[in-house]
Structure formats: C-alpha cells, structure tokens
Design an enzyme around this catalytic site. Structure first.
Site, PDB file in Angstrom:
ATOM      1  N   LYS A  13       0.817  -1.209   0.000  1.00  0.00           N
ATOM      2  CA  LYS A  13       0.000   0.000   0.000  1.00  0.00           C
ATOM      3  C   LYS A  13       0.857   1.269   0.000  1.00  0.00           C
ATOM      4  CE  LYS A  13      -2.324   0.280   3.571  1.00  0.00           C
ATOM      5  NZ  LYS A  13      -3.158   0.426   4.773  1.00  0.00           N
ATOM      6  N   ARG A  88     -12.100   4.644   9.441  1.00  0.00           N
ATOM      7  CA  ARG A  88     -12.162   3.287   9.973  1.00  0.00           C
ATOM      8  C   ARG A  88     -13.517   2.957  10.546  1.00  0.00           C
ATOM      9  NH1 ARG A  88      -6.181   2.394  12.234  1.00  0.00           N
ATOM     10  NH2 ARG A  88      -5.442   1.459  10.317  1.00  0.00           N
ATOM     11  N   ARG A 127      10.545 -14.564   4.400  1.00  0.00           N
ATOM     12  CA  ARG A 127      11.629 -13.739   3.871  1.00  0.00           C
ATOM     13  C   ARG A 127      12.806 -13.590   4.837  1.00  0.00           C
ATOM     14  NH1 ARG A 127       8.364  -7.952   3.624  1.00  0.00           N
ATOM     15  NH2 ARG A 127       8.212  -7.634   5.857  1.00  0.00           N
ATOM     16  N   ARG A 163      13.632 -10.225  10.029  1.00  0.00           N
ATOM     17  CA  ARG A 163      13.066  -9.181  10.892  1.00  0.00           C
ATOM     18  C   ARG A 163      12.290  -9.866  12.010  1.00  0.00           C
ATOM     19  NH1 ARG A 163      10.176  -5.175   6.706  1.00  0.00           N
ATOM     20  NH2 ARG A 163      11.760  -5.236   5.090  1.00  0.00           N
ATOM     21  N   ARG A 174      -1.441  -9.253  12.270  1.00  0.00           N
ATOM     22  CA  ARG A 174      -1.578  -8.001  11.531  1.00  0.00           C
ATOM     23  C   ARG A 174      -2.729  -8.077  10.524  1.00  0.00           C
ATOM     24  NH1 ARG A 174       4.370  -7.933  11.342  1.00  0.00           N
ATOM     25  NH2 ARG A 174       4.515  -8.142   9.093  1.00  0.00           N
TER      26      ARG A 174
END
Ligand SMILES: [Zn+2]
Length: 217
Positions: A13, A88, A127, A163, A174
């Site tokens: 995004k 939202r 990743r 990460r 998330r």
C-alpha cells in the site's frame, strides 16, 4: 481527485500511495504516520494518543477527524488526497464526506488491494536477508532459496537475518487486525458504488497499472 486506499500490511500500500502521489500529484495522508508525528512532538494530544496506542487501542473519532480536517484546510490537499488508515468507522466516513462537501469535492475511488492471505503469510514469514554488510540479498524459504543451502548466491556469505516481526503468528495478527478495522466501512462504500478491487498478488508495476486503469477508466 480523492482516493481511499485499503489493503493489509505487506500488500504494498505504501509503495502504491507513493506512486499515486508522483503520478497524479495527490497528497498522501497516512493516519498512522500523522499519529506518530503527533506523538513525536510530545504535545498534550500526542501524549494521550501514545497512551491509547501503547495499549493497542484505536484513537477516538474526534481526534482523527480533527487531524484530517486540519490537513484538508491546507493548500497541499487542493489537488486531491490519498487516505490510508482513515476512515475506519462509518462515523468517520460520514464526517469525511461532510468535510469534502464543504470544499465541493468528494471521494472518487475506494481501492482495495486484495491479497491471498496464505500467500502473503508465506511471502512475509518466509523472507530473510544476507547479513553481509555490502550485500543484503533477499531470499524466501518458500519462493527463493539460495542455490546452495546456507550460502548467499551473491556474496558467498553464510550468515542471514530475519526481521523479528516477520513471524507467521505476527503476520496473521496483523492481517486479522486489518480485516477487523476495515470491515465497518466496507458496506458504506459498497452502497455508494465506490469500492473497487485490484489484485495485490501481482508485481508492483502490475498493481500500479490496475490502479491507474481504475482511476482513468
Ligand atoms: Zn550476500
């Protein structure tokens, strides 16, 4: 032209918002960034926002609407805006329509960058990167392993890093948070016939092409 961009973390995004800014001269308003900025300034408002966010809560409608209203009054928003993280709630959506109406404009497009949840989980949780200072080549457990196991294709290094928030559990949390936060406004924009989808699983350029086609179509 005023655009609302929807899409879960990892759907690209931010990149697409940046391209919309470059291609159409729109101003990118990310409420997440705006709230963090307010916290950094350590104003009274910033401190109360920090308290709410540190508990994982959502900042109240008045605060967010007030922040957006201030920006909309400025000259930078005149060409148009890309909203990211706002509205939202239906209440925020209605307030937004009123603010835009005062300026004789409206929301023109609500674009959702759709992803395949399972593929996104693999893309992010898989990743990892080469740890060598001048390399940083990226790999993925599912899609792009080095030719020789444990050895970087580019520099021959053998140390890699991930990460800390790229675990499968964190990605699923998330995603869940995103769907939960976005759900309340979907019916509002569906009813207005403004909600469109693009396929976010294609390459970055393909996603941009789809968005541009929607906007110009
Ligand atoms: Zn390397």
């Amino acid at each position: 032209m005023n655009v609302i961009l929807l899409g879960p973390p990892g759907a690209g995004k931010g990149t697409q918002a940046q391209r919309l800014r470059e291609n159409y001269g729109l101003m990118h308003l990310s409420t997440g960034d705006m709230l963090r900025h307010e916290i950094d300034k350590q104003t009274d408002l910033g401190l109360s926002i920090k308290e709410v966010m540190s508990k994982g809560g959502l900042v109240d409608d008045e605060t967010v609407i007030g922040m957006i209203a201030t920006v909309l009054e400025g000259p930078e928003a005149r060409v148009g805006i890309i909203l990211d993280g706002f509205p939202r709630t239906e209440r925020q959506a209605i307030a937004l329509d009123l603010m835009l109406k005062k300026r004789k404009v409206a929301i023109d497009h609500v674009i959702e960058i759709k992803v395949d949840d399972e593929a996104l989980v693999k893309r992010i949780s898989g990743r990892y990167m080469c740890k060598a200072k001048n390399c940083g080549a990226s790999y993925n457990d599912f899609f792009k392993k080095p030719a020789v196991d444990g050895v970087c294709d580019v520099c021959g290094g053998s140390e890699f890093m991930r990460r800390p928030d790229d675990t499968e559990e964190a990605v699923r949390t998330r995603l869940k948070k995103y769907y939960h936060e976005t759900m309340p406004i979907v019916p509002y924009y569906l009813e207005k016939g403004l909600l469109r989808e693009v396929n976010g699983m294609l390459g970055i350029d393909k996603v941009t092409e789809q968005i541009n086609a929607l906007i110009e179509g």
